[in-house]
Design a protein around this motif. Structure first.
Motif, PDB file in Angstrom:
ATOM      1  N   UNK A 158       0.804  -1.214   0.000  1.00  0.00           N
ATOM      2  CA  UNK A 158       0.000   0.000   0.000  1.00  0.00           C
ATOM      3  C   UNK A 158       0.836   1.262   0.000  1.00  0.00           C
ATOM      4  N   UNK A 159       1.920   1.258   0.775  1.00  0.00           N
ATOM      5  CA  UNK A 159       2.772   2.444   0.902  1.00  0.00           C
ATOM      6  C   UNK A 159       3.712   2.598  -0.297  1.00  0.00           C
ATOM      7  N   UNK A 160       4.309   1.501  -0.729  1.00  0.00           N
ATOM      8  CA  UNK A 160       5.322   1.566  -1.788  1.00  0.00           C
ATOM      9  C   UNK A 160       4.692   1.579  -3.179  1.00  0.00           C
ATOM     10  N   UNK A 161       3.729   0.722  -3.408  1.00  0.00           N
ATOM     11  CA  UNK A 161       3.153   0.590  -4.744  1.00  0.00           C
ATOM     12  C   UNK A 161       1.832   1.330  -4.885  1.00  0.00           C
ATOM     13  N   UNK A 166       0.893   5.761   6.204  1.00  0.00           N
ATOM     14  CA  UNK A 166       0.933   4.823   7.322  1.00  0.00           C
ATOM     15  C   UNK A 166       1.657   5.422   8.517  1.00  0.00           C
ATOM     16  N   UNK A 167       1.059   5.226   9.698  1.00  0.00           N
ATOM     17  CA  UNK A 167       1.716   5.523  10.967  1.00  0.00           C
ATOM     18  C   UNK A 167       1.695   4.238  11.784  1.00  0.00           C
ATOM     19  N   UNK A 168       2.831   3.883  12.353  1.00  0.00           N
ATOM     20  CA  UNK A 168       2.873   2.677  13.158  1.00  0.00           C
ATOM     21  C   UNK A 168       3.658   2.875  14.430  1.00  0.00           C
ATOM     22  N   UNK A 169       3.120   2.359  15.525  1.00  0.00           N
ATOM     23  CA  UNK A 169       3.832   2.337  16.803  1.00  0.00           C
ATOM     24  C   UNK A 169       4.149   0.873  17.075  1.00  0.00           C
ATOM     25  N   UNK A 170       5.437   0.571  17.209  1.00  0.00           N
ATOM     26  CA  UNK A 170       5.864  -0.817  17.364  1.00  0.00           C
ATOM     27  C   UNK A 170       6.654  -0.976  18.657  1.00  0.00           C
ATOM     28  N   UNK A 171       6.824  -2.212  19.067  1.00  0.00           N
ATOM     29  CA  UNK A 171       7.488  -2.515  20.334  1.00  0.00           C
ATOM     30  C   UNK A 171       8.858  -3.130  20.092  1.00  0.00           C
ATOM     31  N   UNK A 172       9.691  -3.197  21.120  1.00  0.00           N
ATOM     32  CA  UNK A 172      11.005  -3.855  20.959  1.00  0.00           C
ATOM     33  C   UNK A 172      10.894  -5.297  20.491  1.00  0.00           C
ATOM     34  N   UNK A 173       9.917  -6.039  20.999  1.00  0.00           N
ATOM     35  CA  UNK A 173       9.770  -7.435  20.572  1.00  0.00           C
ATOM     36  C   UNK A 173       9.394  -7.518  19.098  1.00  0.00           C
ATOM     37  N   UNK A 174       8.613  -6.567  18.614  1.00  0.00           N
ATOM     38  CA  UNK A 174       8.276  -6.505  17.185  1.00  0.00           C
ATOM     39  C   UNK A 174       9.546  -6.296  16.360  1.00  0.00           C
ATOM     40  N   UNK A 187      10.870  -5.857   3.964  1.00  0.00           N
ATOM     41  CA  UNK A 187       9.584  -5.169   3.841  1.00  0.00           C
ATOM     42  C   UNK A 187       9.498  -3.996   4.811  1.00  0.00           C
ATOM     43  N   UNK A 188       9.929  -4.235   6.028  1.00  0.00           N
ATOM     44  CA  UNK A 188       9.831  -3.185   7.037  1.00  0.00           C
ATOM     45  C   UNK A 188      10.765  -2.025   6.711  1.00  0.00           C
ATOM     46  N   UNK A 189      11.943  -2.327   6.150  1.00  0.00           N
ATOM     47  CA  UNK A 189      12.871  -1.259   5.796  1.00  0.00           C
ATOM     48  C   UNK A 189      12.300  -0.399   4.675  1.00  0.00           C
ATOM     49  N   UNK A 190      11.628  -1.022   3.723  1.00  0.00           N
ATOM     50  CA  UNK A 190      10.995  -0.262   2.639  1.00  0.00           C
ATOM     51  C   UNK A 190       9.916   0.664   3.197  1.00  0.00           C
ATOM     52  N   UNK A 191       9.121   0.137   4.119  1.00  0.00           N
ATOM     53  CA  UNK A 191       8.075   0.965   4.741  1.00  0.00           C
ATOM     54  C   UNK A 191       8.714   2.109   5.505  1.00  0.00           C
ATOM     55  N   UNK A 192       9.735   1.794   6.258  1.00  0.00           N
ATOM     56  CA  UNK A 192      10.398   2.770   7.106  1.00  0.00           C
ATOM     57  C   UNK A 192      10.970   3.934   6.298  1.00  0.00           C
ATOM     58  N   UNK A 193      11.520   3.623   5.124  1.00  0.00           N
ATOM     59  CA  UNK A 193      12.161   4.649   4.305  1.00  0.00           C
ATOM     60  C   UNK A 193      11.189   5.409   3.416  1.00  0.00           C
ATOM     61  N   UNK A 194       9.937   4.980   3.350  1.00  0.00           N
ATOM     62  CA  UNK A 194       8.953   5.635   2.480  1.00  0.00           C
ATOM     63  C   UNK A 194       8.551   7.002   3.034  1.00  0.00           C
ATOM     64  N   UNK A 255       9.033   7.140  20.724  1.00  0.00           N
ATOM     65  CA  UNK A 255      10.072   7.924  20.052  1.00  0.00           C
ATOM     66  C   UNK A 255      10.073   7.583  18.565  1.00  0.00           C
ATOM     67  N   UNK A 256      10.105   8.614  17.708  1.00  0.00           N
ATOM     68  CA  UNK A 256      10.164   8.319  16.265  1.00  0.00           C
ATOM     69  C   UNK A 256      11.478   7.648  15.910  1.00  0.00           C
ATOM     70  N   UNK A 257      11.403   6.655  15.063  1.00  0.00           N
ATOM     71  CA  UNK A 257      12.618   5.991  14.574  1.00  0.00           C
ATOM     72  C   UNK A 257      13.204   6.825  13.438  1.00  0.00           C
ATOM     73  N   UNK A 258      14.476   7.128  13.519  1.00  0.00           N
ATOM     74  CA  UNK A 258      15.124   7.984  12.531  1.00  0.00           C
ATOM     75  C   UNK A 258      15.402   7.195  11.244  1.00  0.00           C
ATOM     76  N   UNK A 259      15.346   7.874  10.084  1.00  0.00           N
ATOM     77  CA  UNK A 259      15.587   7.181   8.823  1.00  0.00           C
ATOM     78  C   UNK A 259      16.921   6.453   8.754  1.00  0.00           C
ATOM     79  N   UNK A 260      17.934   7.010   9.429  1.00  0.00           N
ATOM     80  CA  UNK A 260      19.245   6.351   9.353  1.00  0.00           C
ATOM     81  C   UNK A 260      19.331   5.139  10.250  1.00  0.00           C
ATOM     82  N   UNK A 261      18.277   4.910  11.064  1.00  0.00           N
ATOM     83  CA  UNK A 261      18.293   3.778  11.991  1.00  0.00           C
ATOM     84  C   UNK A 261      17.506   2.613  11.405  1.00  0.00           C
ATOM     85  N   UNK A 262      18.119   1.515  11.042  1.00  0.00           N
ATOM     86  CA  UNK A 262      17.399   0.393  10.421  1.00  0.00           C
ATOM     87  C   UNK A 262      16.329  -0.156  11.354  1.00  0.00           C
TER      88      UNK A 262
END
Length: 264
Positions: A158-161, A166-174, A187-194, A255-262
């Motif tokens: 949905x985000x890439x193609x 999308x907004x997502x709040x995720x946990x350390x275990x995720x 997949x998650x890296x593609x979403x993260x960088x979009x 905390x927002x995850x920074x683009x440079x942080x995988x």
């Protein structure tokens, strides 16, 4: 018998008593109107009216009957109880795993929700249903503590193609789970960088995965082993407001995850 239990037993023994009292809660009615609304015969309706008057639940005002303050209280509280029991019955496939004590939600709002439960023949039914709903949405806000590959793939597509935001709040275990799977991590890296995606990290766990779409809420209920057991879907406005508030509360504590942080 406790008088309160006596009132409950008296009403619950007759669906017509409940129907008559519910009708009168809305507005005064005469006998003809009550017969038409409830389907009660003249003799049955006469007995119900006499019983209600004896209990000081209704009074006659001209040709119509109306509830007294006591009748209004009894009727509304019984209706609330009945609605709660109907909700429990409706949600029976999901209620076992629904963390109600952690949700701060009036379950009556789920009375007309759709419940898609896992079956022996198709244990992935709720997962596929959630992925399908998310894949067709224009905007998704999500709380995720359990990695569900089908949902992650739907968000990525949905985000890439597509044109999904999308907004997502995720946990350390995720995030830890993503690091153990190359495909999911990709997949998650593609979403993260979009450009249309924002990811936040919450230092804790969620009792359920939840997605807030434009006009509905999706709640994924899992068992103790984190296996998805059912998806609850509702368009109820009160539940939607609760979900938006819940999502915002968790996001504001993250905390927002920074683009440079995988994302792994």
């Amino acid at each position: 018998m406790n008088p309160a239990l006596g009132h409950i037993e008296f009403l619950s023994r007759s669906a017509l008593r409940v129907a008559v009292l519910r009708s009168l809660l809305d507005q005064p009615h005469d006998r003809a109107e009550l017969r038409e609304e409830t389907g009660a015969s003249s003799s049955t309706l006469g007995r119900i009216i006499r019983d209600f008057i004896e209990r000081d639940w209704i009074v006659r005002n001209g040709h119509a009957y109306e509830v007294t303050p006591m009748g209004d209280l009894v009727g509304r509280e019984f209706t609330r109880l009945l609605d709660s029991m109907e909700t429990v019955e409706h949600l029976h496939e999901a209620i076992t795993w629904l963390p109600t004590e952690e949700m701060d939600l009036d379950l009556s709002g789920l009375q007309n929700a759709s419940v898609i439960a896992a079956t022996a023949g198709n244990p992935f039914l709720p997962v596929l249903a959630m992925a399908g709903r998310i894949g067709g949405a224009d905007h998704v806000r999500m709380l995720a503590s359990v990695v569900v590959p089908q949902t992650l793939a739907a968000i990525r597509d949905g985000v890439i193609e597509g044109s999904q935001s999308f907004e997502g709040v995720v946990t350390p275990s995720f995030l830890d789970a993503l690091g153990t799977d190359t495909t999911l991590g990709g997949h998650s890296q593609e979403i993260f960088e979009a450009d249309r995606a924002e990811i936040y990290r919450y230092e804790g766990e969620f009792p359920f995965n939840m997605a807030v779409l434009e006009d509905r809420v999706l709640i994924m209920v899992s068992d103790a082993e984190k296996m998805p057991r059912a998806m609850i879907e509702t368009r109820n406005k009160e539940v939607l407001r609760w979900a938006e508030s819940t999502y915002t509360s968790y996001r504001d504590q993250s905390a927002p995850l920074k683009p440079e942080r995988p994302v792994k």
